[in-house]
Design a protein around this motif. Structure first.
Motif, mmCIF file in Angstrom:
data_model
loop_
_atom_site.group_PDB
_atom_site.id
_atom_site.type_symbol
_atom_site.label_atom_id
_atom_site.label_comp_id
_atom_site.label_asym_id
_atom_site.label_seq_id
_atom_site.Cartn_x
_atom_site.Cartn_y
_atom_site.Cartn_z
ATOM 1 N N UNK A 19 0.960 -0.916 -0.043
ATOM 2 C CA UNK A 19 -0.144 -0.100 0.066
ATOM 3 C C UNK A 19 0.838 1.178 0.085
ATOM 4 N N UNK A 20 0.242 2.501 -0.370
ATOM 5 C CA UNK A 20 1.184 3.537 -0.366
ATOM 6 C C UNK A 20 1.808 3.868 1.017
ATOM 7 N N UNK A 21 1.051 3.690 2.036
ATOM 8 C CA UNK A 21 1.445 4.029 3.256
ATOM 9 C C UNK A 21 2.711 3.123 3.747
ATOM 10 N N UNK A 22 2.588 1.629 3.270
ATOM 11 C CA UNK A 22 3.677 1.046 3.584
ATOM 12 C C UNK A 22 4.868 1.396 2.709
ATOM 13 N N UNK A 23 4.586 1.672 1.520
ATOM 14 C CA UNK A 23 5.761 2.369 0.698
ATOM 15 C C UNK A 23 6.418 3.585 1.292
ATOM 16 N N UNK A 24 5.538 4.303 1.804
ATOM 17 C CA UNK A 24 6.089 5.580 2.196
ATOM 18 C C UNK A 24 6.892 5.221 3.567
ATOM 19 N N UNK A 25 6.513 4.621 4.614
ATOM 20 C CA UNK A 25 6.935 4.028 5.667
ATOM 21 C C UNK A 25 8.322 3.460 5.355
ATOM 22 N N UNK A 26 8.438 2.853 4.389
ATOM 23 C CA UNK A 26 9.685 2.167 4.046
ATOM 24 C C UNK A 26 10.765 3.278 3.366
ATOM 25 N N UNK A 27 10.171 4.034 2.673
ATOM 26 C CA UNK A 27 11.112 5.276 2.218
ATOM 27 C C UNK A 27 11.394 6.045 3.307
ATOM 28 N N UNK A 28 10.572 6.443 4.249
ATOM 29 C CA UNK A 28 10.927 7.060 5.531
ATOM 30 C C UNK A 28 11.956 6.516 6.379
ATOM 31 N N UNK A 29 11.868 5.084 6.462
ATOM 32 C CA UNK A 29 12.905 4.336 7.382
ATOM 33 C C UNK A 29 14.250 4.495 6.791
ATOM 34 N N UNK A 30 14.119 4.530 5.177
ATOM 35 C CA UNK A 30 15.410 4.430 4.625
ATOM 36 C C UNK A 30 15.989 5.751 4.553
ATOM 37 N N UNK A 31 15.110 6.869 4.585
ATOM 38 C CA UNK A 31 15.623 8.204 4.624
ATOM 39 C C UNK A 31 16.324 8.516 6.065
ATOM 40 N N UNK A 32 15.685 7.804 7.037
ATOM 41 C CA UNK A 32 16.101 8.186 8.356
ATOM 42 C C UNK A 32 17.486 7.325 8.571
ATOM 43 N N UNK A 33 17.833 6.308 8.108
ATOM 44 C CA UNK A 33 19.053 5.710 8.127
ATOM 45 C C UNK A 33 20.127 5.907 7.072
ATOM 46 N N UNK A 34 19.837 6.895 6.121
ATOM 47 C CA UNK A 34 20.937 7.292 5.106
ATOM 48 C C UNK A 34 21.587 8.215 5.484
ATOM 49 N N UNK A 35 22.886 8.202 5.766
ATOM 50 C CA UNK A 35 23.645 9.269 5.822
ATOM 51 C C UNK A 35 24.518 9.901 4.682
ATOM 52 N N UNK A 36 24.339 9.406 3.458
ATOM 53 C CA UNK A 36 24.955 9.903 2.376
ATOM 54 C C UNK A 36 23.835 11.085 1.902
ATOM 55 N N UNK A 37 24.250 12.180 1.719
ATOM 56 C CA UNK A 37 23.511 13.166 1.304
ATOM 57 C C UNK A 37 22.645 13.134 -0.238
ATOM 58 N N UNK A 38 23.529 12.650 -0.988
ATOM 59 C CA UNK A 38 23.114 12.335 -2.180
ATOM 60 C C UNK A 38 22.085 11.280 -2.362
ATOM 61 N N UNK A 39 22.445 10.028 -1.702
ATOM 62 C CA UNK A 39 21.516 8.863 -1.660
ATOM 63 C C UNK A 39 20.044 9.274 -0.978
#
Length: 179
Positions: A19-39
């Motif tokens: 579902x879109x919310x699951x996809x957003x949740x996954x993206x937000x989790x990835x965003x929170x853990x990504x330290x490389x500014x370009x990624x």
């Protein structure tokens, strides 16, 4: 909001079971853990793509027309179009966010803040709205609340260079006042 660039990159198609919310949740989790500014920026662009798609062809068209009206400096028309999008889909976060941005551009900071509050009620992780709130707080000279807004953004989007810079500047400025 005005502090963040929005790009036209589209998110990859989600699987039929996602579902879109699951996809957003996954993206937000990835965003929170990504330290490389370009990624992290690429992840944020995928989030923006999710936010931009209302799921309604009519609302998406109204949003496109509103964007065109803004670029043509027809702010009254843009405001009317955004109002219609919000009436048709009151839970469409990006309708509220774009209207908040337009109010900010027009100098209507109180109305912008009302719309930002609605955005954050619907999507507390909306880093664009948080950046917009920080911009309004900056213009009002409220350094303490501006700092809190940027810190809130860093909790969601830790690799955001603008937020990192603003937190450092404001922390130094406030520390100078206390000594």
């Amino acid at each position: 909001m005005p502090a963040l660039a929005q790009t036209g990159l589209e998110a990859p198609a989600a699987s039929a079971s996602a579902t879109p919310s699951v996809t957003l949740d996954t993206l937000f989790s990835d965003l929170k853990h990504e330290r490389d500014d370009q990624k992290a920026r690429r992840i944020s662009e995928r989030i923006w793509a999710q936010w931009r798609d209302s799921g309604s062809a009519t609302v998406n068209l109204l949003m496109q027309w509103a964007d065109k009206a803004v670029s043509d400096r027809k702010n009254g028309l843009a405001l009317d179009l955004l109002d219609q999008a919000i009436v048709l889909m009151p839970d469409y976060v990006e309708g509220w966010n774009r209207r908040a941005t337009l109010h900010f551009m027009m100098g209507n900071h109180g109305k912008s803040m009302v719309d930002i509050n609605r955005v954050l009620t619907l999507e507390p992780r909306h880093f664009g709205a948080i950046a917009g709130m920080a911009a309004i707080l900056s213009e009002s000279g409220n350094d303490e609340l501006e700092l809190r807004a940027w810190e809130q953004m860093l909790e969601i989007y830790p690799a955001n260079r603008q937020a990192q810079q603003k937190v450092g500047e404001l922390a130094d400025k406030l520390a100078g006042r206390k000594t």
